[in-house]
Design a protein around this motif. Structure first.
Motif, PDB file in Angstrom:
ATOM      1  N   VAL A 175      37.922  30.824  22.250  1.00 44.82           N
ATOM      2  CA  VAL A 175      36.682  30.043  22.283  1.00 44.82           C
ATOM      3  C   VAL A 175      36.783  28.817  21.379  1.00 44.82           C
ATOM      4  O   VAL A 175      36.325  27.728  21.731  1.00 44.82           O
ATOM      5  CB  VAL A 175      35.480  30.912  21.855  1.00 44.82           C
ATOM      6  CG1 VAL A 175      34.205  30.071  21.797  1.00 44.82           C
ATOM      7  CG2 VAL A 175      35.282  32.067  22.832  1.00 44.82           C
ATOM      8  N   GLY A 176      37.395  28.988  20.193  1.00 45.85           N
ATOM      9  CA  GLY A 176      37.538  27.875  19.256  1.00 45.85           C
ATOM     10  C   GLY A 176      38.350  26.733  19.849  1.00 45.85           C
ATOM     11  O   GLY A 176      37.989  25.566  19.717  1.00 45.85           O
ATOM     12  N   THR A 177      39.443  27.077  20.523  1.00 49.08           N
ATOM     13  CA  THR A 177      40.284  26.060  21.163  1.00 49.08           C
ATOM     14  C   THR A 177      39.525  25.333  22.262  1.00 49.08           C
ATOM     15  O   THR A 177      39.619  24.105  22.398  1.00 49.08           O
ATOM     16  CB  THR A 177      41.545  26.711  21.756  1.00 49.08           C
ATOM     17  OG1 THR A 177      42.262  27.382  20.712  1.00 49.08           O
ATOM     18  CG2 THR A 177      42.448  25.667  22.396  1.00 49.08           C
ATOM     19  N   LEU A 178      38.754  26.097  23.043  1.00 49.81           N
ATOM     20  CA  LEU A 178      37.968  25.506  24.128  1.00 49.81           C
ATOM     21  C   LEU A 178      36.917  24.543  23.584  1.00 49.81           C
ATOM     22  O   LEU A 178      36.774  23.417  24.078  1.00 49.81           O
ATOM     23  CB  LEU A 178      37.292  26.613  24.942  1.00 49.81           C
ATOM     24  CG  LEU A 178      36.407  26.147  26.101  1.00 49.81           C
ATOM     25  CD1 LEU A 178      37.241  25.384  27.127  1.00 49.81           C
ATOM     26  CD2 LEU A 178      35.713  27.337  26.753  1.00 49.81           C
ATOM     27  N   VAL A 179      36.190  24.993  22.551  1.00 44.03           N
ATOM     28  CA  VAL A 179      35.154  24.153  21.943  1.00 44.03           C
ATOM     29  C   VAL A 179      35.768  22.887  21.355  1.00 44.03           C
ATOM     30  O   VAL A 179      35.245  21.778  21.509  1.00 44.03           O
ATOM     31  CB  VAL A 179      34.388  24.929  20.852  1.00 44.03           C
ATOM     32  CG1 VAL A 179      33.461  23.999  20.053  1.00 44.03           C
ATOM     33  CG2 VAL A 179      33.569  26.053  21.469  1.00 44.03           C
ATOM     34  N   SER A 180      36.903  23.039  20.675  1.00 49.95           N
ATOM     35  CA  SER A 180      37.584  21.908  20.059  1.00 49.95           C
ATOM     36  C   SER A 180      38.051  20.898  21.106  1.00 49.95           C
ATOM     37  O   SER A 180      37.906  19.688  20.931  1.00 49.95           O
ATOM     38  CB  SER A 180      38.780  22.401  19.243  1.00 49.95           C
ATOM     39  OG  SER A 180      39.476  21.311  18.683  1.00 49.95           O
ATOM     40  N   THR A 181      38.601  21.397  22.211  1.00 54.19           N
ATOM     41  CA  THR A 181      39.091  20.521  23.280  1.00 54.19           C
ATOM     42  C   THR A 181      37.950  19.745  23.925  1.00 54.19           C
ATOM     43  O   THR A 181      38.032  18.522  24.092  1.00 54.19           O
ATOM     44  CB  THR A 181      39.828  21.342  24.358  1.00 54.19           C
ATOM     45  OG1 THR A 181      40.906  22.050  23.744  1.00 54.19           O
ATOM     46  CG2 THR A 181      40.364  20.446  25.454  1.00 54.19           C
ATOM     47  N   VAL A 182      36.876  20.467  24.284  1.00 57.20           N
ATOM     48  CA  VAL A 182      35.720  19.816  24.914  1.00 57.20           C
ATOM     49  C   VAL A 182      35.070  18.826  23.947  1.00 57.20           C
ATOM     50  O   VAL A 182      34.707  17.707  24.326  1.00 57.20           O
ATOM     51  CB  VAL A 182      34.685  20.875  25.371  1.00 57.20           C
ATOM     52  CG1 VAL A 182      33.404  20.189  25.857  1.00 57.20           C
ATOM     53  CG2 VAL A 182      35.266  21.747  26.470  1.00 57.20           C
ATOM     54  N   GLY A 183      34.954  19.227  22.674  1.00 59.19           N
ATOM     55  CA  GLY A 183      34.355  18.353  21.669  1.00 59.19           C
ATOM     56  C   GLY A 183      35.173  17.087  21.447  1.00 59.19           C
ATOM     57  O   GLY A 183      34.606  15.989  21.352  1.00 59.19           O
ATOM     58  N   SER A 184      36.483  17.222  21.372  1.00 58.06           N
ATOM     59  CA  SER A 184      37.368  16.059  21.172  1.00 58.06           C
ATOM     60  C   SER A 184      37.303  15.112  22.360  1.00 58.06           C
ATOM     61  O   SER A 184      37.281  13.887  22.195  1.00 58.06           O
ATOM     62  CB  SER A 184      38.807  16.530  20.959  1.00 58.06           C
ATOM     63  OG  SER A 184      38.907  17.363  19.823  1.00 58.06           O
ATOM     64  N   PHE A 185      37.258  15.690  23.561  1.00 57.53           N
ATOM     65  CA  PHE A 185      37.169  14.886  24.785  1.00 57.53           C
ATOM     66  C   PHE A 185      35.838  14.130  24.828  1.00 57.53           C
ATOM     67  O   PHE A 185      35.793  12.950  25.193  1.00 57.53           O
ATOM     68  CB  PHE A 185      37.288  15.812  25.990  1.00 57.53           C
ATOM     69  CG  PHE A 185      37.544  15.091  27.283  1.00 57.53           C
ATOM     70  CD1 PHE A 185      38.738  14.436  27.503  1.00 57.53           C
ATOM     71  CD2 PHE A 185      36.581  15.071  28.279  1.00 57.53           C
ATOM     72  CE1 PHE A 185      38.982  13.764  28.694  1.00 57.53           C
ATOM     73  CE2 PHE A 185      36.807  14.406  29.468  1.00 57.53           C
ATOM     74  CZ  PHE A 185      38.013  13.761  29.676  1.00 57.53           C
ATOM     75  N   THR A 186      34.764  14.800  24.432  1.00 58.72           N
ATOM     76  CA  THR A 186      33.437  14.173  24.407  1.00 58.72           C
ATOM     77  C   THR A 186      33.390  13.053  23.375  1.00 58.72           C
ATOM     78  O   THR A 186      32.839  11.977  23.632  1.00 58.72           O
ATOM     79  CB  THR A 186      32.354  15.223  24.070  1.00 58.72           C
ATOM     80  OG1 THR A 186      32.397  16.275  25.036  1.00 58.72           O
ATOM     81  CG2 THR A 186      30.966  14.594  24.067  1.00 58.72           C
ATOM     82  N   LEU A 187      33.993  13.287  22.205  1.00 54.72           N
ATOM     83  CA  LEU A 187      34.026  12.274  21.152  1.00 54.72           C
ATOM     84  C   LEU A 187      34.799  11.040  21.619  1.00 54.72           C
ATOM     85  O   LEU A 187      34.350   9.902  21.423  1.00 54.72           O
ATOM     86  CB  LEU A 187      34.676  12.858  19.893  1.00 54.72           C
ATOM     87  CG  LEU A 187      34.906  11.889  18.724  1.00 54.72           C
ATOM     88  CD1 LEU A 187      33.583  11.317  18.229  1.00 54.72           C
ATOM     89  CD2 LEU A 187      35.647  12.593  17.582  1.00 54.72           C
ATOM     90  N   THR A 188      35.950  11.260  22.242  1.00 53.11           N
ATOM     91  CA  THR A 188      36.764  10.146  22.737  1.00 53.11           C
ATOM     92  C   THR A 188      36.010   9.343  23.789  1.00 53.11           C
ATOM     93  O   THR A 188      36.013   8.101  23.763  1.00 53.11           O
ATOM     94  CB  THR A 188      38.078  10.671  23.352  1.00 53.11           C
ATOM     95  OG1 THR A 188      38.776  11.454  22.375  1.00 53.11           O
ATOM     96  CG2 THR A 188      38.967   9.525  23.796  1.00 53.11           C
ATOM     97  N   THR A 189      35.332  10.043  24.695  1.00 50.37           N
ATOM     98  CA  THR A 189      34.551   9.376  25.745  1.00 50.37           C
ATOM     99  C   THR A 189      33.420   8.557  25.142  1.00 50.37           C
ATOM    100  O   THR A 189      33.130   7.440  25.599  1.00 50.37           O
ATOM    101  CB  THR A 189      33.980  10.411  26.730  1.00 50.37           C
ATOM    102  OG1 THR A 189      35.043  11.195  27.280  1.00 50.37           O
ATOM    103  CG2 THR A 189      33.228   9.738  27.861  1.00 50.37           C
ATOM    104  N   THR A 190      32.781   9.082  24.098  1.00 54.40           N
ATOM    105  CA  THR A 190      31.684   8.375  23.430  1.00 54.40           C
ATOM    106  C   THR A 190      32.175   7.084  22.787  1.00 54.40           C
ATOM    107  O   THR A 190      31.534   6.023  22.907  1.00 54.40           O
ATOM    108  CB  THR A 190      31.035   9.273  22.362  1.00 54.40           C
ATOM    109  OG1 THR A 190      30.546  10.470  22.974  1.00 54.40           O
ATOM    110  CG2 THR A 190      29.874   8.558  21.677  1.00 54.40           C
ATOM    111  N   ILE A 191      33.312   7.157  22.102  1.00 52.70           N
ATOM    112  CA  ILE A 191      33.873   5.965  21.452  1.00 52.70           C
ATOM    113  C   ILE A 191      34.256   4.913  22.491  1.00 52.70           C
ATOM    114  O   ILE A 191      33.990   3.709  22.321  1.00 52.70           O
ATOM    115  CB  ILE A 191      35.114   6.339  20.606  1.00 52.70           C
ATOM    116  CG1 ILE A 191      34.728   7.278  19.459  1.00 52.70           C
ATOM    117  CG2 ILE A 191      35.787   5.079  20.052  1.00 52.70           C
ATOM    118  CD1 ILE A 191      33.787   6.675  18.441  1.00 52.70           C
TER     119      ILE A 191
END
Length: 272
Positions: free
Chosen positions: A184-200
Motif C-alpha cells: 500500500v505504501g508503494t502504491l500511495v507513494s507512486t500515485v502521490g508522486s505522479f500527482t505532484l509531477t502533474t501539478t507542477i
C-alpha cells in the motif's frame, strides 16, 4: 438542466481540459504568424535536450539495467529453490521483469521530460511571454499586463522556482518515507508522486498567463485545484506529451500555448 447534463457528459471539464494541446495546434495552423514566437524556445529546448539526454538518460539507462540485473538474479535464485513442477513460474517471472523494466523506462522518460520542461520553460520565458500575450489578444481581444521592473521580474521568477522546490520537498519527502512500506505504501507513494509531477507541469504551462497578472504562488496553485478535474486532465496530457523524446522539443511550446488558451476559456471567461 441542460447545462448540468452538458457538464456530466463532459466529465465536468475532464475531456475538455485534455483537448487544449490540440486546440493550441489548431490555433497555430490558423495563425502562422505565431510560429515566430516558438522558434527560439525550440532551439533552446534542443540545446537543453542534448545535455539532458546525453547525461541523465545515459546514466538512468544504466541504473535501469542494474536494477533489472539484480532483480533477475534474485528471482532466478528464488525459483531455483522451488520444486521442479513449479518451473512454469519462470515464464511469469520473465514477464514480470519485462513489465518492471518497461515501468522504469517510462519513469525515466517522464523524469527527463519533466526536467527538460523546467529548464526549457524557464530559459524560454521571454518568448513564451510574448506568445501568451498574442494568444490572449486573439482569444479575448485584449491583454492585461502588470508592469514591473527587470529586478522585480527576476526576483519573482527566482521566488517562483524556490516555491516549487518547497512544494516538491513538502509533498515529496513524506512520499519517500511512505514508500518504505511495501504494498500500500508503494502504491500511495507512486500515485502521490505522479500527482505532484502533474501539478507542477500544469502550473508551469499555465504560468505565462498567470504571471502576467503577478499573482502570488498560492493563488496560482488555488486556480489549479479550483478548476479540477479539467486542470488534472490538461496536466496529464501535457505530461505525456513532454515525456516523448524529440517530440517534446515541439510539444513544450505547444503546451505553453495551450495553457494560455485554457485560462482564457475556463478561468478568465468561465465556461457557460
Amino acid at each position: 438542466m441542460l447545462k448540468t447534463l452538458k457538464k456530466i457528459l463532459g466529465g465536468f471539464g475532464t475531456l475538455d481540459g485534455a483537448t487544449y494541446p490540440l486546440k493550441a495546434l489548431i490555433t497555430f495552423i490558423k495563425n502562422p504568424g505565431l510560429f515566430k514566437y516558438i522558434a527560439i524556445p525550440i532551439l533552446v529546448n534542443i540545446i537543453v535536450a542534448i545535455a539532458l539526454y546525453s547525461g541523465l538518460l545515459y546514466f538512468g539507462w544504466q541504473i535501469v539495467d542494474g536494477v533489472q540485473s539484480d532483480l533477475t538474479l534474485w528471482l532466478n535464485q528464488l525459483i531455483a529453490n522451488l520444486p521442479q513442477w513449479l518451473g512454469f513460474l519462470s515464464y511469469i517471472v520473465s514477464g514480470l521483469i519485462a513489465l518492471i523494466r518497461l515501468c522504469l523506462i517510462v519513469i525515466l522518460l517522464i523524469a527527463t521530460g519533466f526536467l527538460l520542461t523546467q529548464f526549457g520553460v524557464l530559459l524560454g520565458a521571454p518568448w513564451y511571454g510574448q506568445l501568451s500575450e498574442q494568444l490572449e489578444k486573439l482569444r479575448t481581444g485584449k491583454v492585461e499586463l502588470v508592469e514591473l521592473n527587470i529586478i522585480s521580474d527576476l526576483g519573482r521568477a527566482i521566488l517562483y522556482e524556490l516555491k516549487k522546490l518547497v512544494l516538491i520537498a513538502v509533498v515529496g519527502i513524506p512520499l519517500l518515507f511512505i514508500n518504505l512500506f511495501p504494498g500500500v505504501g508503494t502504491l500511495v507513494s507512486t500515485v502521490g508522486s505522479f500527482t505532484l509531477t502533474t501539478t507542477i507541469v500544469c502550473l508551469d504551462f499555465l504560468d505565462s498567463y498567470l504571471e502576467r497578472r503577478r499573482l502570488p504562488f498560492r493563488r496560482k496553485l488555488a486556480i489549479v485545484f479550483k478548476n479540477l478535474p479539467a486542470t488534472g486532465s490538461f496536466g496529464l496530457v501535457c505530461l505525456g506529451l513532454i515525456s516523448i523524446p524529440l517530440v517534446n522539443l515541439i510539444t513544450i511550446p505547444l503546451c505553453v500555448a495551450s495553457g494560455t488558451l485554457f485560462i482564457c476559456d475556463r478561468v478568465s471567461r468561465p465556461v457557460k
